[in-house]
Motif scaffolding. Sequence first.
Motif, PDB file in Angstrom:
ATOM      1  N   ALA A  94       0.832  -1.206   0.000  1.00 18.51           N
ATOM      2  CA  ALA A  94       0.000   0.000   0.000  1.00 18.51           C
ATOM      3  C   ALA A  94       0.868   1.259   0.000  1.00 18.51           C
ATOM      4  O   ALA A  94       0.583   2.223  -0.720  1.00 18.51           O
ATOM      5  CB  ALA A  94      -0.921  -0.007   1.219  1.00 18.51           C
ATOM      6  N   ARG A  98       1.033   3.909  -3.134  1.00 20.82           N
ATOM      7  CA  ARG A  98       0.726   5.327  -2.871  1.00 20.82           C
ATOM      8  C   ARG A  98       1.860   6.220  -3.381  1.00 20.82           C
ATOM      9  O   ARG A  98       1.613   7.264  -3.985  1.00 20.82           O
ATOM     10  CB  ARG A  98       0.500   5.540  -1.378  1.00 20.82           C
ATOM     11  CG  ARG A  98       0.173   6.978  -0.996  1.00 20.82           C
ATOM     12  CD  ARG A  98       0.026   7.108   0.509  1.00 20.82           C
ATOM     13  NE  ARG A  98      -1.182   6.487   1.000  1.00 20.82           N
ATOM     14  CZ  ARG A  98      -2.351   7.100   1.094  1.00 20.82           C
ATOM     15  NH1 ARG A  98      -2.457   8.375   0.724  1.00 20.82           N
ATOM     16  NH2 ARG A  98      -3.400   6.472   1.562  1.00 20.82           N
ATOM     17  N   GLU A  99       3.088   5.787  -3.129  1.00 15.24           N
ATOM     18  CA  GLU A  99       4.248   6.594  -3.528  1.00 15.24           C
ATOM     19  C   GLU A  99       4.361   6.687  -5.051  1.00 15.24           C
ATOM     20  O   GLU A  99       4.582   7.768  -5.604  1.00 15.24           O
ATOM     21  CB  GLU A  99       5.515   5.984  -2.939  1.00 15.24           C
ATOM     22  CG  GLU A  99       6.787   6.756  -3.276  1.00 15.24           C
ATOM     23  CD  GLU A  99       8.030   6.106  -2.708  1.00 15.24           C
ATOM     24  OE1 GLU A  99       9.137   6.589  -3.002  1.00 15.24           O
ATOM     25  OE2 GLU A  99       7.903   5.104  -1.973  1.00 15.24           O
ATOM     26  N   ARG A 110      -4.014   8.411 -11.466  1.00 16.78           N
ATOM     27  CA  ARG A 110      -3.414   7.803 -10.272  1.00 16.78           C
ATOM     28  C   ARG A 110      -4.076   6.461  -9.959  1.00 16.78           C
ATOM     29  O   ARG A 110      -3.404   5.498  -9.552  1.00 16.78           O
ATOM     30  CB  ARG A 110      -3.537   8.756  -9.077  1.00 16.78           C
ATOM     31  CG  ARG A 110      -2.610   9.968  -9.175  1.00 16.78           C
ATOM     32  CD  ARG A 110      -2.528  10.715  -7.866  1.00 16.78           C
ATOM     33  NE  ARG A 110      -3.759  11.422  -7.551  1.00 16.78           N
ATOM     34  CZ  ARG A 110      -4.052  12.644  -7.987  1.00 16.78           C
ATOM     35  NH1 ARG A 110      -3.193  13.289  -8.770  1.00 16.78           N
ATOM     36  NH2 ARG A 110      -5.175  13.236  -7.648  1.00 16.78           N
ATOM     37  N   ALA A 114      -2.367   2.722  -9.799  1.00 19.95           N
ATOM     38  CA  ALA A 114      -2.563   1.857  -8.632  1.00 19.95           C
ATOM     39  C   ALA A 114      -3.088   0.481  -9.037  1.00 19.95           C
ATOM     40  O   ALA A 114      -2.645  -0.546  -8.516  1.00 19.95           O
ATOM     41  CB  ALA A 114      -3.518   2.523  -7.649  1.00 19.95           C
ATOM     42  N   PRO A 154      -5.311  -0.922   4.936  1.00 25.43           N
ATOM     43  CA  PRO A 154      -4.484   0.183   4.413  1.00 25.43           C
ATOM     44  C   PRO A 154      -4.623   0.356   2.903  1.00 25.43           C
ATOM     45  O   PRO A 154      -4.710   1.486   2.409  1.00 25.43           O
ATOM     46  CB  PRO A 154      -3.055  -0.242   4.793  1.00 25.43           C
ATOM     47  CG  PRO A 154      -3.221  -1.186   5.929  1.00 25.43           C
ATOM     48  CD  PRO A 154      -4.494  -1.917   5.653  1.00 25.43           C
ATOM     49  N   LEU A 155      -4.671  -0.749   2.176  1.00 27.94           N
ATOM     50  CA  LEU A 155      -4.818  -0.691   0.726  1.00 27.94           C
ATOM     51  C   LEU A 155      -6.204  -0.196   0.333  1.00 27.94           C
ATOM     52  O   LEU A 155      -6.353   0.630  -0.573  1.00 27.94           O
ATOM     53  CB  LEU A 155      -4.563  -2.083   0.146  1.00 27.94           C
ATOM     54  CG  LEU A 155      -4.145  -2.190  -1.326  1.00 27.94           C
ATOM     55  CD1 LEU A 155      -2.890  -1.372  -1.590  1.00 27.94           C
ATOM     56  CD2 LEU A 155      -3.910  -3.639  -1.693  1.00 27.94           C
ATOM     57  N   TYR A 158      -6.584   3.587   0.699  1.00 25.08           N
ATOM     58  CA  TYR A 158      -5.984   4.385  -0.372  1.00 25.08           C
ATOM     59  C   TYR A 158      -6.829   4.334  -1.641  1.00 25.08           C
ATOM     60  O   TYR A 158      -7.046   5.362  -2.297  1.00 25.08           O
ATOM     61  CB  TYR A 158      -4.567   3.905  -0.665  1.00 25.08           C
ATOM     62  CG  TYR A 158      -3.902   4.692  -1.774  1.00 25.08           C
ATOM     63  CD1 TYR A 158      -3.764   6.073  -1.671  1.00 25.08           C
ATOM     64  CD2 TYR A 158      -3.441   4.070  -2.920  1.00 25.08           C
ATOM     65  CE1 TYR A 158      -3.175   6.812  -2.685  1.00 25.08           C
ATOM     66  CE2 TYR A 158      -2.849   4.800  -3.937  1.00 25.08           C
ATOM     67  CZ  TYR A 158      -2.722   6.173  -3.812  1.00 25.08           C
ATOM     68  OH  TYR A 158      -2.145   6.894  -4.829  1.00 25.08           O
ATOM     69  N   GLU A 161      -9.797   6.510  -1.259  1.00 21.55           N
ATOM     70  CA  GLU A 161      -9.385   7.908  -1.405  1.00 21.55           C
ATOM     71  C   GLU A 161      -9.296   8.307  -2.877  1.00 21.55           C
ATOM     72  O   GLU A 161      -9.763   9.390  -3.279  1.00 21.55           O
ATOM     73  CB  GLU A 161      -8.032   8.089  -0.710  1.00 21.55           C
ATOM     74  CG  GLU A 161      -7.438   9.480  -0.791  1.00 21.55           C
ATOM     75  CD  GLU A 161      -6.050   9.535  -0.162  1.00 21.55           C
ATOM     76  OE1 GLU A 161      -5.175  10.216  -0.731  1.00 21.55           O
ATOM     77  OE2 GLU A 161      -5.839   8.876   0.876  1.00 21.55           O
ATOM     78  N   LEU A 162      -8.724   7.439  -3.695  1.00 23.67           N
ATOM     79  CA  LEU A 162      -8.604   7.728  -5.129  1.00 23.67           C
ATOM     80  C   LEU A 162      -9.967   7.797  -5.809  1.00 23.67           C
ATOM     81  O   LEU A 162     -10.210   8.673  -6.654  1.00 23.67           O
ATOM     82  CB  LEU A 162      -7.740   6.657  -5.801  1.00 23.67           C
ATOM     83  CG  LEU A 162      -6.249   6.644  -5.438  1.00 23.67           C
ATOM     84  CD1 LEU A 162      -5.560   5.464  -6.097  1.00 23.67           C
ATOM     85  CD2 LEU A 162      -5.576   7.955  -5.853  1.00 23.67           C
TER      86      LEU A 162
END
Length: 296
Positions: A94, A98-99, A110, A114, A154-155, A158, A161-162
């Motif tokens: 994750a 993200r990075e 983005r 991902a 966690p994944l 993210y 969020e996207l």
Amino acid sequence: MSAVPAEPVETPEPAWRQRAVERSTRAAKLRAEQRVQRFLDAAQELIADKGTTDFTVQEVVERSRQSLRSFYQHFDGKHELLLALFEDALSTSAAQIREKAAAGQDPLERLKIAVDLLYDSSTPREGQQSPLFTDFAIQLLVTHPDQVASAHLPLLAYFTELVEEAVEAGQAVTAKPRRTASLIMQTAMFTAQAPAAPVGAHPSPITAEEVWAFCLGGLRGPGTAQSPATTAPSADAPATTRKASAATPRTTPAKKTTTTPQKRAAAAKKAAPAKRAATKASTSKAATSKATRPQA
């Protein structure tokens, strides 16, 4: 007569004692973390050597140079050790996704990055275990679904969020961003792990580009795949364009009929009397015309 307090007065613990206990607790916690990490490193080395999760707890203990008693102080069994590795791998994945996805110019780009990265990290590779332990991940999903769901948080956070950013930017349509993010993740991960779909005599693996195209269609909502020819003129289009579109009649292609030999024979039989009558009338008319024609 001396006065006795109604409630006993608690003497505060000396500050030096608090510092000593905290120091001791920190030291014990650090030692425990180091022991756990040695078990995890040993298991990871065994996975890399064997290319599979088919190893024993005893092998992990021997490679870590620790005791079996110490192992069971920290883990309930092999499944919990692998679950810890799986959770750690997902957390690391994750952070990496993200990075790398931050290089995208907009939320949708983005999200595409991902999806591509998640697909790649979930793809089985011959002779080595993938970062997300694809073979064991499926077993965990059946035996410990709650723990697997927690490991994915966690994944999932993210990806959610996207999706939310894409909706805010007008690039996606969904009433439930978190659920949509979960569907996208599962599509990428399980498609990458699935065997190639047979097409004719040859297997044809589904590519990351196809997965993204499928997810993109769902994100944009129904009706986005219409061709320009079938799309009604916009309200912002010039009046002459709208008028011409409205005036153009719709033509329905003629239906193609197929007749069998039996039908053609029946139709010919039915039309025969009328055809004979027409022939007879034509012959009679010709004879009458010849009779009334003036002689030279």
